[in-house]
Design a protein around this motif. Structure first.
Motif, PDB file in Angstrom:
ATOM      1  N   ASN A 172       3.447   5.910  -5.580  1.00 22.14           N
ATOM      2  CA  ASN A 172       3.951   5.467  -7.197  1.00 22.14           C
ATOM      3  C   ASN A 172       5.476   5.199  -7.099  1.00 22.14           C
ATOM      4  O   ASN A 172       6.204   5.543  -8.040  1.00 22.14           O
ATOM      5  CB  ASN A 172       3.599   6.712  -8.049  1.00 22.14           C
ATOM      6  CG  ASN A 172       2.100   6.936  -8.235  1.00 22.14           C
ATOM      7  OD1 ASN A 172       1.431   5.946  -8.442  1.00 22.14           O
ATOM      8  ND2 ASN A 172       1.744   8.305  -8.434  1.00 22.14           N
ATOM      9  N   GLU A 223       1.550  -9.462  -4.512  1.00 18.94           N
ATOM     10  CA  GLU A 223       0.509  -8.520  -5.292  1.00 18.94           C
ATOM     11  C   GLU A 223      -0.335  -9.583  -6.355  1.00 18.94           C
ATOM     12  O   GLU A 223      -1.417  -9.261  -6.684  1.00 18.94           O
ATOM     13  CB  GLU A 223       1.203  -7.758  -6.192  1.00 18.94           C
ATOM     14  CG  GLU A 223       0.349  -6.613  -6.741  1.00 18.94           C
ATOM     15  CD  GLU A 223       0.904  -5.556  -7.518  1.00 18.94           C
ATOM     16  OE1 GLU A 223       0.524  -4.213  -7.408  1.00 18.94           O
ATOM     17  OE2 GLU A 223       2.242  -5.783  -7.670  1.00 18.94           O
ATOM     18  N   ARG A 231       2.707   1.729  -3.538  1.00 13.45           N
ATOM     19  CA  ARG A 231       1.622   2.132  -4.618  1.00 13.45           C
ATOM     20  C   ARG A 231       0.934   3.289  -4.559  1.00 13.45           C
ATOM     21  O   ARG A 231       0.816   3.937  -5.218  1.00 13.45           O
ATOM     22  CB  ARG A 231       0.460   0.999  -4.905  1.00 13.45           C
ATOM     23  CG  ARG A 231       0.982  -0.475  -5.153  1.00 13.45           C
ATOM     24  CD  ARG A 231       2.018  -0.419  -6.479  1.00 13.45           C
ATOM     25  NE  ARG A 231       2.248  -1.754  -7.075  1.00 13.45           N
ATOM     26  CZ  ARG A 231       3.062  -1.968  -8.029  1.00 13.45           C
ATOM     27  NH1 ARG A 231       3.907  -0.872  -8.377  1.00 13.45           N
ATOM     28  NH2 ARG A 231       3.292  -3.176  -8.443  1.00 13.45           N
ATOM     29  N   TYR A 273       0.844  -1.255  -0.092  1.00 12.39           N
ATOM     30  CA  TYR A 273       0.053   0.033   0.115  1.00 12.39           C
ATOM     31  C   TYR A 273       0.806   1.327   0.045  1.00 12.39           C
ATOM     32  O   TYR A 273       0.796   2.159  -0.798  1.00 12.39           O
ATOM     33  CB  TYR A 273      -0.804   0.061   1.307  1.00 12.39           C
ATOM     34  CG  TYR A 273      -1.646   1.320   1.469  1.00 12.39           C
ATOM     35  CD1 TYR A 273      -2.875   1.574   0.706  1.00 12.39           C
ATOM     36  CD2 TYR A 273      -1.055   2.144   2.687  1.00 12.39           C
ATOM     37  CE1 TYR A 273      -3.384   2.960   0.901  1.00 12.39           C
ATOM     38  CE2 TYR A 273      -1.677   3.475   2.703  1.00 12.39           C
ATOM     39  CZ  TYR A 273      -2.748   3.927   1.996  1.00 12.39           C
ATOM     40  OH  TYR A 273      -3.568   5.021   2.113  1.00 12.39           O
TER      41      TYR A 273
END
Length: 282
Positions: free
Chosen positions: A71, A146, A68, A65
């Motif tokens: 970025n 993932e 992502r 988390y």
């Protein structure tokens, strides 16, 4: 006449008869009336106002988390930033739930170890190859997690019985159902054995021979080709009549070709074979 000095200041009243909201903000409304302050005797448990903005399934879920959301390139993780944010979250959950924080502390130790190894100068192996990136194992685990998480989300999106749809159940009145006599399996077996026994006593074995004439099939071929310029080879046979008829038809065709009543032609190798009459009547 002036107002008494100890009288309370007047509260502004709105056009609907309710007091105006102080600073245009009311804490709540109780039975339609605005509430400007919490009651002094109201008991609120310490954990009642705690809000969890994000729910994570484990340390890898939290790390993924953080990466992502900002970025970050998962193949080049900035360990300093990620470790600091991870430790901040662990400190928050440690204050409220020490048992839950224990699962995250092991990953925190791993992140600190990776960050420490990255600060040290890289050392080549005995074979002269470059040392492996300390983040390689963590990246592999994150990518694998993932993929599993995305697959689980796709499975969860599929329709589920009891959640997205229900089975159709039709209730039938018992009075409308025909009542058949109860028959046991042993009774059916005995009845079937009796039928087979009677069939063996009355069966007959007969052998017959079909009369096939080459001359007759030669006439059939001539009638089939009459008035037609070319006919493909396969169209002159009837496979549904059996192998014997196919053989007799082929012999009849060869006999007509020998007597120069048929012409069998082919334009080139592997091209379709065509049959036509050797003469065309006027």
């Amino acid at each position: 006449m002036a107002a008494a000095p100890d009288s309370p200041p007047a509260v502004p009243v709105a056009p609907d008869g309710l007091p105006e909201v102080v600073d245009h903000v009311a804490v709540a409304r109780l039975y339609g009336e605005p509430l400007f302050a919490l009651p002094t005797d109201l008991y609120i448990p310490p954990d009642a106002l705690e809000v969890f903005l994000e729910a994570f399934q484990g340390p890898l879920d939290l790390l993924l988390y953080l990466i992502r959301k900002q970025n970050f390139n998962i193949l080049d993780i900035p360990m300093a930033d990620v470790t600091r944010q991870y430790l901040d979250y662990v400190e928050q959950i440690r204050r409220s739930n020490l048992e839950l924080a224990a699962e995250y502390l092991l990953m925190a130790a791993m992140l600190i170890e990776i960050k420490s190894r990255m600060l040290l100068p890289a050392r080549k192996s005995d074979e002269g190859r470059e040392a492996e990136d300390p983040r390689a194992e963590l990246v592999r685990r994150l990518l694998e997690y993932e993929r599993i998480k995305l697959a689980a989300a796709q499975l969860d999106a599929l329709p589920v019985l009891g959640r997205d749809f229900l089975r159709v159940q039709v209730t039938m009145e018992q009075a409308l159902e025909p009542r058949f006599p109860d028959v046991h399996l042993a009774d059916l077996q005995e009845a079937w054995a009796e039928v087979l026994k009677r069939a063996r006593l009355t069966q007959h074995h007969r052998i017959s021979r079909e009369q096939l004439s080459v001359r007759e099939h030669m006439s059939i071929l001539l009638r089939t080709l009459h008035g037609r310029r070319f006919v493909e080879f396969q169209e002159l046979f009837e496979p549904e009549r059996g192998a014997q008829v196919l053989v007799v038809t082929f012999i009849a065709m060869l006999e007509l070709a020998r007597e120069r009543l048929l012409e069998i032609t082919q334009a080139e190798a592997f091209a379709p074979i065509y049959v036509r009459l050797a003469y065309q009547p006027a």
